[in-house]
Design a protein around this motif. Structure first.
Motif: not given
Length: 417
Positions: A188, A380, A384, A387-388
């Motif tokens: 990631v 994961f 994710k 991260k967004k």
């Protein structure tokens, strides 16, 4: 009170005292392994990011430790439905483990396992992950993720424990758990700037201080003799078992270092000492699951295989363009997987190579597959989402300048005029 009752009481108190001293010493040795993680990983990264590694390991301890106290221990060792428990804090009730030490001391030694698992991830995300995003992940890992796996494997009502899954000190529950979480995190996050060329070539980014990394490896090596023998959770009546575990732990680690030295010498024409360090650690990881049920000759074989497997895995992971600065995925993920499977092959009672058939190997494969899939998938998805939303990666400018100077305003090595 009769003389007999007094004698029984005195014997009980003596057993509790001896076992408490044993577990407390082993727990302290396990805690010291965090210093090993810090030095090993700091030595394997560039000097401009050495302090960021120290910071991440400190976060592992303080954020992870509080999370494991508030939520993690109760989830792992509370009244389990086979998958999860809903207790909070350190329960005063009987955990069903037949302990001769207090629940608080048991919590402390288990804390060492939890923060060791998350410290595996810290190396794989080195030099590029935001410090506060990492802290959030550490808290969730030690509050929920790791405790769920510990529940399955070590809680008396855990679904894997009930099926006979043997992971004595955590090849799967600690090392594969941490290793496959590290794999997801590295994917990631993406590789460090300049690690891979467009044509697929790999640019080596050497660590800045290999003697420092070696000292860290020696501390981890030493710590493993608290990690594995300490998992007996008591000394009284376990002297033969403790001797077996300590012997197997050493033999596998030495064999892992030996096979790595030979492999790198014959493949590259010279010994790769950095890989030898990881070969020793790979042997330790691989023997951790079965150190209580295999013989010394099998421990040597397990270590020899692990020492080659870690080299092959490092090269393969690099070919996939997955950047792991310290080799955590190969050492802990791949060899945690192998170590769990090795139990089904080499256990003196039930192992495939000892006439036991494939039943034990099957449950070992099921357990480590579920643990690896769980840790990879949750990490994961979680990263994710982060991260967004909040972001997980430092800026290009910060990565180029170094995390230490930008985030902490200090450098690991001050220069003097």
């Amino acid at each position: 009170m009769s003389t007999l009752s007094t004698t029984v009481l005195e014997q009980s108190e003596l057993i509790h005292a001896i076992d408490s001293i044993w577990v407390a010493l082993c727990a302290a040795i396990i805690f010291l392994m965090e210093g090993g993680f810090a030095l090993l990983e700091a030595g394997f990264v560039r000097s401009k990011n050495a302090m960021s590694i120290i910071a991440k390991v400190i976060i592992d301890i303080i954020f992870g430790g509080i999370a494991f106290y508030l939520f993690g221990f109760g989830i792992a060792y509370g009244n389990s439905n086979g998958w999860f428990a809903f207790d909070l804090g350190i329960t005063t009730e009987d955990l069903g483990l037949g302990l001769t030490v207090s629940n608080k001391l048991f919590w402390f030694i288990q804390l060492g396992f939890a923060i060791a698992a998350i410290s595996i991830v810290s190396g794989a995300v080195a030099e590029r992950m935001k410090i506060w995003s990492y802290a959030v992940y550490v808290f969730l890992f030690c509050a929920i993720m790791y405790p769920m796996v510990a529940n399955w494997v070590w809680n008396p009502n855990g679904w894997l424990a009930l099926r006979g899954f043997n992971d004595f000190a955590g090849s799967a529950a600690v090392h594969a758990m941490g290793g496959f979480s590290a794999l997801a995190a590295a994917i990631v996050l993406g590789p460090r700037i300049g690690k891979y060329q467009k044509n697929g070539a790999v640019n080596a980014i050497p660590g800045h201080n290999l003697p420092l990394a070696a000292v860290g490896a020696f501390i981890l090596w030493f710590g493993w003799f608290g990690f594995n023998p300490g998992s007996t959770l008591g000394a009284v009546g376990n002297w033969e078992l403790i001797g077996t575990i300590a012997t197997n732990t050493f033999l596998a680690s030495a064999a892992g270092g030996l096979s790595t030295m030979l492999y790198t010498y014959f493949r590259y024409g010279q010994v790769d000492i950095t890989m030898t360090i990881n070969g020793v650690l790979a042997g330790l990881v691989a023997i951790t699951a079965g150190c209580n049920v295999v013989g010394p000759n099998a421990a040597l074989i397990i270590g020899l295989i692990a020492g080659v497997l870690v080299d092959v895995a490092v090269l393969y992971i690099d070919k996939l363009k997955i950047d792991d600065p310290v080799g955590a995925i190969a050492v802990h993920g791949v060899n945690g997987l192998f170590g769990a499977l090795a139990v089904g092959l080499f256990a003196t009672e039930g192992g495939l190579f000892y006439g036991g058939g494939a039943a034990m190997l099957g449950i070992q494969a099921l357990g480590v597959f579920v643990i690896g899939t769980f840790s990879f998938t949750i990490t994961f998805v979680l990263l994710k989402i982060m991260k967004k939303t909040v972001g997980i990666r430092i800026s290009k400018e910060e990565e180029s300048a170094g995390i230490d100077a930008v985030t902490f305003g200090v450098e690991a090595y001050a220069t003097f005029e």
